[in-house]
Design an enzyme around this catalytic site. Structure first.
Site, short mmCIF file in Angstrom:
data_model
loop_
_atom_site.label_atom_id
_atom_site.label_comp_id
_atom_site.label_asym_id
_atom_site.label_seq_id
_atom_site.Cartn_x
_atom_site.Cartn_y
_atom_site.Cartn_z
N ASP A 182 0.84 -1.20 0.00
CA ASP A 182 0.00 0.00 0.00
C ASP A 182 0.87 1.25 0.00
O ASP A 182 0.39 2.38 -0.09
CB ASP A 182 -1.03 -0.01 1.14
CG ASP A 182 -0.39 -0.12 2.51
OD1 ASP A 182 0.85 -0.23 2.59
OD2 ASP A 182 -1.13 -0.08 3.52
N SER A 183 2.19 1.05 0.05
CA SER A 183 3.13 2.16 -0.15
C SER A 183 2.92 2.79 -1.53
O SER A 183 3.37 3.90 -1.78
CB SER A 183 4.57 1.67 -0.01
OG SER A 183 4.80 0.55 -0.85
N ASP A 221 -1.15 -6.16 -0.49
CA ASP A 221 -1.19 -5.53 0.83
C ASP A 221 -2.62 -5.01 1.05
O ASP A 221 -3.09 -4.17 0.28
CB ASP A 221 -0.21 -4.34 0.79
CG ASP A 221 0.36 -4.02 2.14
OD1 ASP A 221 0.02 -4.70 3.11
OD2 ASP A 221 1.17 -3.08 2.19
N LYS A 251 -1.42 -9.55 2.52
CA LYS A 251 -0.63 -9.17 3.70
C LYS A 251 -1.49 -8.26 4.55
O LYS A 251 -2.21 -7.42 4.01
CB LYS A 251 0.65 -8.45 3.29
CG LYS A 251 1.43 -7.88 4.47
CD LYS A 251 2.81 -7.44 4.11
CE LYS A 251 2.91 -6.01 3.64
NZ LYS A 251 2.42 -5.01 4.60
N GLU A 253 -1.45 -6.03 8.50
CA GLU A 253 -0.61 -5.52 9.58
C GLU A 253 -1.20 -5.86 10.94
O GLU A 253 -2.42 -5.85 11.10
CB GLU A 253 -0.45 -4.00 9.46
CG GLU A 253 0.20 -3.56 8.17
CD GLU A 253 0.37 -2.04 8.07
OE1 GLU A 253 0.03 -1.32 9.04
OE2 GLU A 253 0.85 -1.59 7.02
N GLU A 320 9.34 -4.88 10.10
CA GLU A 320 9.77 -3.56 9.62
C GLU A 320 10.32 -2.73 10.77
O GLU A 320 9.70 -2.61 11.83
CB GLU A 320 8.57 -2.85 8.96
CG GLU A 320 8.94 -1.47 8.44
CD GLU A 320 7.92 -0.88 7.45
OE1 GLU A 320 6.94 -1.56 7.10
OE2 GLU A 320 8.15 0.28 7.04
O1 KIV Z 1 3.53 -1.13 1.67
C1 KIV Z 1 4.65 -1.61 1.57
O2 KIV Z 1 5.40 -1.34 0.63
C2 KIV Z 1 5.11 -2.54 2.61
C3 KIV Z 1 6.52 -3.00 2.57
C4 KIV Z 1 7.49 -1.93 2.66
C5 KIV Z 1 6.79 -4.07 3.54
O3 KIV Z 1 4.35 -2.88 3.44
#
Ligand code: KIV
Length: 404
Positions: A182-183, A221, A251, A253, A320
């Site tokens: 989600d970055s 994510d 994924k 959190e 992280e």
């Molecule tokens: O959103 C993302 O890119 C991440 C990674 C940096 C682990 O969660």
């Protein structure tokens, strides 16, 4: 017997080279059972090897045929050079469509003949060649592969990826896991945090990453509030992601509070990667992007969280911004792999945001990011050069224009 496409490379460096190519094309077209479908433009190339000789004219011809070819290996020369030294000749090579994959292929050439296609001509006793062995498609990475890699002490290579263009490049480079983080909301969409990423946005990016990948495991994510509200919503949203994008896992959190959700997802067949330490969707609760687990209490909590996620069925955990010794202890205490980002070298794999490690995202610099390229500078330079050439009328040149 079925007709299959055969690509024939024509080359000549003797006499009237263009006329020889034309003759070869005509001979090809005249072969029984063969139809020329298309021909490429003519390219001139310098000869290879120590024999003094003139440059070649080369052309590719795509035909549909039952070609009579003998097994050999394609060496990439458009005029069929077979040993690095090219005798002055007209030569041809036949390549079946399948041969573009790695592995042995069929090829034939006339070593020094003025009849460019004679090596491919069929004799009355012609028998079809055995089908070329088709190279195995790369074996896809699965969650089981990752567990085995941990068992065997093989490090797992993970990068974030947000589109099909880079997915193709990363997949071909052998990256094991493509994480559609989600970055993307910060790095590509320019938002302040990941919190405003939406499910639609993640589905779109995951779908296009999946389109570009063949071998890598693709993980989506899950965005903020798509899995925290209730287990039912988590199952519905994660299930939708798997069904609509073709990705292999999700994924999410969080530690203890997410354990039952992870179990519920795993129970319905959705593979889950956990994420502990600095969890960016909790950035405000954590008071900023800071290292986690520095004191004994939070370190113990992280260890408990990791063990609980493993027990709930997670197949891997991202760690992280965790001190390296703590990440090492957590990794050693689990049978599932840990994937570190700012968590030291003892994790079972490493992940970085792709634009960060390529030096494309100059706005972000952190101790844990190693820049393996300086693409932002390359982009600036290329675009400035293009702009100058356009303004000065130097681009496009005659080689980029169509005379008729
Ligand atoms: O959103 C993302 O890119 C991440 C990674 C940096 C682990 O969660």
């Amino acid at each position: 017997m079925t007709k299959e496409p055969v690509y024939v490379a024509l080359g000549s460096n003797l006499g009237d080279r263009a006329a020889h190519l034309a003759y070869a094309r005509a001979r090809l077209a005249a072969l029984p059972g063969t139809q020329v479908l298309r021909t490429s433009s003519v390219e001139e190339t310098a000869p290879l090897g120590p024999v003094p000789q003139g440059p070649y004219l080369n052309q590719m011809s795509g035909t549909s045929s039952w070609a009579s070819c003998t097994p050999s290996r394609w060496r990439g020369g458009a005029s069929g050079a077979s040993a690095g030294v090219r005798a002055p000749s007209i030569s041809t090579s036949c390549v079946t469509a399948r041969a573009r994959r790695p592995g042995p292929i069929y090829c034939c050439r006339t070593p020094s003949s003025s009849t460019a296609t004679s090596g491919c001509a069929r004799s009355p006793s012609w028998t079809p060649p055995p089908p070329p062995p088709v190279a195995d498609a790369p074996k896809p990475v699965t969650v089981a592969t990752l567990l085995k890699m941990k068992e065997q002490g093989e490090r797992i290579v993970v990068l974030t990826c947000y589109d099909a263009l880079f997915a193709r490049l990363l997949d071909a480079a052998g990256v094991d896991v493509l994480l559609v983080g989600d970055s993307v909301n910060q790095i590509l969409a320019g938002a302040e945090t990941t919190l405003s990423a939406t499910l639609e946005q993640m589905i779109y990016h995951t779908k296009i990453v999946r389109r570009g990948s063949q071998r890598a495991l693709v993980v989506c994510d899950m965005p903020f509030l798509s899995y925290q509200v209730s287990r039912e919503e988590a199952i519905r949203n994660c299930g939708r992601v798997l069904a609509e994008t073709g990705c292999h896992a999700v994924k999410l959190e969080g530690g203890q509070p997410m354990v039952e959700t992870v179990r519920a997802l795993v129970d319905v067949g959705i593979p889950v990667m956990g994420h502990l330490g600095l969890t960016p969707q909790s950035v405000h609760a954590l008071g900023g992007y800071r290292i986690q687990g520095r004191d004994a209490e939070t370190a113990e909590r992280l260890k408990r969280d990791a063990t609980a996620l493993e027990a709930a069925g997670a197949f891997a955990i991202v760690l992280e911004l965790v001190p390296a010794p703590l990440a090492s202890q957590i990794s050693k205490g689990l049978t599932i792999p840990t994937i570190g980002i700012g968590a030291g070298p003892a994790c079972d794999g490493q992940v970085l945001a792709l634009p960060d490690m390529l030096g494309l995202n100059e706005q972000f610099a952190a101790k844990f990011v190693k820049r393996y390229a300086a693409l932002a500078a390359d982009v600036r330079e290329a675009v400035e050069l293009y702009a100058a050439e356009v303004r000065e009328g130097r681009y496009p040149g005659p080689e980029h224009s169509f005379p008729k």
